[in-house]
Design an enzyme around this catalytic site. Sequence first.
Site, mmCIF file in Angstrom:
data_model
loop_
_atom_site.group_PDB
_atom_site.id
_atom_site.type_symbol
_atom_site.label_atom_id
_atom_site.label_comp_id
_atom_site.label_asym_id
_atom_site.label_seq_id
_atom_site.Cartn_x
_atom_site.Cartn_y
_atom_site.Cartn_z
ATOM 1 N N GLN A 63 0.822 -1.237 -0.079
ATOM 2 C CA GLN A 63 -0.070 -0.040 0.206
ATOM 3 C C GLN A 63 0.832 1.155 0.103
ATOM 4 O O GLN A 63 1.659 1.369 1.084
ATOM 5 C CB GLN A 63 -0.867 0.046 1.269
ATOM 6 C CG GLN A 63 -1.824 -1.388 1.388
ATOM 7 C CD GLN A 63 -2.792 -1.192 0.168
ATOM 8 O OE1 GLN A 63 -3.306 0.070 -0.145
ATOM 9 N NE2 GLN A 63 -3.181 -2.187 -0.266
ATOM 10 N N CYS A 73 4.745 -2.279 3.421
ATOM 11 C CA CYS A 73 4.995 -3.449 2.293
ATOM 12 C C CYS A 73 3.949 -4.510 2.552
ATOM 13 O O CYS A 73 3.278 -4.539 3.495
ATOM 14 C CB CYS A 73 6.397 -4.324 2.733
ATOM 15 S SG CYS A 73 7.933 -3.176 2.203
ATOM 16 N N GLU A 75 4.071 -7.612 3.164
ATOM 17 C CA GLU A 75 4.499 -8.514 4.161
ATOM 18 C C GLU A 75 3.938 -8.140 5.469
ATOM 19 O O GLU A 75 3.511 -8.969 6.096
ATOM 20 C CB GLU A 75 6.012 -9.136 4.323
ATOM 21 C CG GLU A 75 6.529 -9.699 3.112
ATOM 22 C CD GLU A 75 6.978 -8.675 1.916
ATOM 23 O OE1 GLU A 75 6.470 -7.648 1.605
ATOM 24 O OE2 GLU A 75 8.110 -8.965 1.175
ATOM 25 N N CYS A 112 12.244 -7.344 2.346
ATOM 26 C CA CYS A 112 13.062 -6.363 2.860
ATOM 27 C C CYS A 112 13.509 -6.499 4.165
ATOM 28 O O CYS A 112 12.715 -7.259 5.073
ATOM 29 C CB CYS A 112 12.559 -4.675 2.597
ATOM 30 S SG CYS A 112 11.344 -4.410 3.926
HETATM 31 N N1 THU Z 1 7.597 -3.899 -1.134
HETATM 32 C C1 THU Z 1 6.917 -4.789 -0.418
HETATM 33 O O1 THU Z 1 5.837 -4.980 -0.489
HETATM 34 N N2 THU Z 1 7.833 -5.744 0.244
HETATM 35 C C2 THU Z 1 9.166 -5.912 0.220
HETATM 36 O O2 THU Z 1 9.771 -6.696 0.723
HETATM 37 C C3 THU Z 1 10.188 -4.909 -0.589
HETATM 38 C C4 THU Z 1 9.216 -3.816 -1.137
HETATM 39 C C5 THU Z 1 6.876 -2.714 -1.766
HETATM 40 C C6 THU Z 1 7.044 -1.417 -1.021
HETATM 41 C C7 THU Z 1 6.848 -0.406 -2.042
HETATM 42 O O3 THU Z 1 5.521 -0.173 -2.333
HETATM 43 C C8 THU Z 1 7.414 -1.068 -3.337
HETATM 44 O O4 THU Z 1 7.438 -2.511 -3.074
HETATM 45 C C9 THU Z 1 8.605 -0.731 -3.717
HETATM 46 O O5 THU Z 1 9.578 -0.743 -2.940
#
Ligand code: THU
Length: 161
Positions: A63, A73, A75, A112
């Site tokens: 989101q 993120c 997760e 991440c």
């Molecule tokens: N993102 C995730 O949803 N999970 C991760 O582990 C890495 C990054 C999302 C955050 C942001 O909306 C987009 O990916 C770019 O970083």
Amino acid sequence: MEKRNISFELLVYNSREELEEKDSKLMEAAISARKKAYSPYSNFEVGAAILLGNGEVVQGNNQENACYPAGLCAERVAIYYAAAKYPHVPIVTIAISATSRNYVMDKPAAPCGNCRQSISEYEIKQKAPIAIIMTGETGEVLKCHSVSDILPLAFNSTFLG
Ligand code: THU
């Protein structure tokens, strides 16, 4: 001085078709969550599906926000939702699907650092490992048995005294 080597077992599948049925189903749930991601700024779509000990599957996706750091993120959306809804039910597995609207992701994206830390909190709380399965759009699928595998030397509550 002593040298310590830290290693872990990573399962590498050539494609999603090689996954065990229950993992494959969970990944399908992650993919369907990913398709509902709100990511107008990065064009990067992530979906997460969590299998709980009671058999329930909880989904989340990334989101984003015009104020970039306010976004979250996939997760963490999923794990906080699971922990809020079922605080006493253990988390068994998290499947993560990531794709980009800008290019074909031919390899998985690993969670991440912030997400690893968040998952680690619940793994320690429940005293049982949380497995993680990761996929991109095509290519290999990776699975590790515990978030501690990909977050060695994690910060945890014991440091707080
Ligand atoms: N993102 C995730 O949803 N999970 C991760 O582990 C890495 C990054 C999302 C955050 C942001 O909306 C987009 O990916 C770019 O970083």
